[in-house]
Motif scaffolding. Structure first.
Motif: not given
Lengths: 232, 344
Positions: A70-71, A74, A80, A98-100, A102-103, A145, B202, B204-206
């Motif tokens: 999943p990481s 994105i 999602h 901010e978490m949104g 993340f990548t 997000r 997950s 969110a891409g973590i």
């Protein structure tokens, strides 16, 4: 843009999805409607990598997502919005956003401002804990997000769940607006009428299979759909 | 922003220094008379307990997973540092350097163990993880009972007495500061997001496993440092010191202090590690006292004494300054946070 071929997914011994194929083109809003337990959510979860498929193919702009984490998915700009909002309740609104990002932290500040512009109510509450927001605000936060990842496509899982009719309208107008900015949307909904009214095409699911598909306008007039999902 | 951060570092350093000077003043002025050495010892105990408890709080509070095997990491750190300091004695190193090298070795050994345990164990969550950590700590204990280098099941003795309170105080302050910065960093926020919502994180891409193992490793590292101080304070130890009860003790200190609050860990650890000394005459009942305190705290304050509130010198100064100007506006009050939901 997104192409799902013959997807099969199971939970243990129970087969949840049997050979589903669907397609979403660039710039579309496509909805996936159906009763509880039809497998709509499972399909979204499988596309974004949260659940593993047994068989089939998921192509996003030509890349196969099936074996991807999943990481990683994105980073291909496919976001999602999970069912039931799933915000981070003990973090502030800002931290959630901010978490949104993340990548992809480039232009995070500018992006956040853009999200705040779209959702002014979030801006007022930017330092508030997300768990203290109302249901509608939480849903907006979940959408915001997802937008932070600068996606080219968003998977939305029942954004209208548990919201008052007025808020449902607002959420749907937000989805329309998001789409107008060029983001493709695959929408899973129980609220078939609303979903069909903003979609270009739709798929109807029943117990793990797609039974009807077609133009959203046509489906709205389709007798089977009207009977089963629109209560008419 | 940058300037404000720098100023806050200076303020906090001054705060830590002030507390240190207070201790120095108390000890050097011989206020306790003949008991000075004894009280210094208790304070050293408090120092390493604080490090251990705060590191466990990284796992329990920040990551939201129950680890019942923290004593395992402590023992790895304790033995590794004792072995290293034993090997390096007589090499002409000054005591402090020897001590720091030993602690670092203990921390690194525990950190490596943390990675090795974390990778398989952190696929599990909740109760399942807790059980695996218990099993792991038992494995470590049994191993140490059988390795000849750790003295087998016998006492490993003759470890240098290097744990001086004044050094330990600064080591403790540094460890807590690093852990606090970790929690407040991007990493800490990411781990908190995983705790808050696994699925959303997950989505969110973590990379959930990576961040959990990282946090577990950091926690293990500091547990190892704490163990190193322990070893060089006790100067003798047997593997059974680090049994399940020890893990449970550390966990109860985290819970009493406040899950997610390093302030709580510090107060909880300092209080509970000196509690048995205060009740010396009925010391064997201290677990009973623990239990009673735990029950009372859980009934009246389920999130622990401090909840997830953090003491902040900067905030207090800021408030005092503001009061002069105007009444504080009704912003979000950090202690009025949501009741922590059980993660099960």
């Amino acid at each position: 843009m997104l192409k799902v071929n013959n997807l099969a997914v199971s939970y243990g011994a129970i087969k949840a999805i049997h050979g589903v194929s669907l397609e979403v083109h660039d710039g579309e809003v496509v909805s996936l409607i159906g009763a509880n337990g039809a497998g709509k959510t499972t399909i979204l979860r499988t596309i974004s990598g949260l659940k593993r498929a047994d068989d089939g193919e998921i192509l996003f702009n030509g890349t196969d997502l099936r074996k991807m984490e999943p990481s990683k998915i994105i980073t291909l700009k496919l976001a999602h919005v999970p069912e039931g909002r799933h915000i981070f309740p003990q973090m502030t609104v800002e931290e959630n956003l901010e978490m949104g990002a993340f990548t992809d932290k480039k232009d995070m500040e500018a992006n956040m401002e853009e999200v705040f512009e779209r959702f002014s109510r979030l801006k007022e509450r930017r330092r508030q804990l997300a768990g203290t927001l109302s249901g509608g605000e939480q849903q907006m936060l979940a959408v915001g997000r997802a937008l932070m990842a600068k996606p080219s496509m968003i998977l939305m899982d029942e954004p209208s769940m548990g919201l008052s009719p007025l808020l449902v309208k607002e959420i749907f107008s937000i989805i329309k607006e998001v789409n107008r900015k060029g983001i493709t949307v695959l929408l899973v909904e129980q609220n078939a009428k609303m979903a069909l009214s903003i979609s270009s095409r739709a798929y109807v699911m029943e117990t793990g299979k797609i039974t009807i598909s077609g133009n959203a306008g046509e489906l709205l007039r389709d007798d089977r759909v009207r009977k089963a999902y629109l209560g008419q | 922003m940058e300037r404000r951060v720098k100023i806050s570092y200076v303020i906090n350093l001054l705060g830590v220094l002030a507390v240190f000077l207070l201790f120095v003043l108390l000890f050097e002025s011989r206020i306790f008379g003949a008991a000075t050495q004894y009280i210094k010892g208790i304070c050293t105990t408090a120092c390493y307990t604080i490090i251990m408890v705060a590191s466990l709080n990284l796992v329990v509070g920040c990551m939201g997973e129950f680890s019942l095997g923290h004593a395992g990491f402590v023992s790895v750190g304790a033995y590794a540092s004792a072995i290293v300091s034993g090997a390096l004695t007589g090499k002409g190193l000054p005591d402090l350097a020897l001590f720091l090298i030993a602690l670092l070795a203990g921390g690194i050994a525990a950190g490596i163990t943390g990675v090795l345990v974390g990778i398989p164990a952190l696929r599990l969550r909740g109760d399942y993880l807790a059980i695996v950590t218990v099993a792991f700590a038992e494995i470590i204990r049994v191993c140490f009972c059988n390795f000849s280098i750790t003295g087998g099941g016998k006492t490993m003795s003759g470890i240098l007495k290097l744990s001086d309170f004044y050094w330990c105080y600064w080591i403790m302050a540094a460890c807590v500061a690093v852990m606090y910065l970790y929690i407040r960093s991007r990493f800490g926020r990411t781990v908190k997001a995983i705790r808050e919502d696994y699925i959303a994180a997950s989505a969110a891409g973590i990379n959930v496993t990576y961040y959990k193992v990282l946090t577990f490793t950091v926690a293990a590292f500091f547990a190892g440092v704490g163990g190193g101080i322990y070893a060089h304070y006790m100067t003798a130890m047997i593997p059974t010191n680090f049994n399940f009860m020890y893990s449970a003790e550390l966990l109860s200190e985290v819970i009493i202090g406040g899950i997610g609050s390093l302030t709580g860990s510090i107060i909880g650890a300092a209080f509970l590690s000196s509690l048995p000394e205060m009740m010396r005459q009925f010391s064997q009942y201290r677990m009973l006292a623990y239990s009673v305190v735990l029950i009372i705290v859980m009934i009246f304050k389920p999130g622990g004494i401090f909840g997830n509130w953090e003491f902040s010198l900067v905030r207090i100064l800021h408030r005092a300054e503001k009061k002069g100007h105007e009444k504080a506006e009704g912003g979000v009050q950090p202690w009025k946070q949501l009741e922590r939901k059980s993660r099960y």
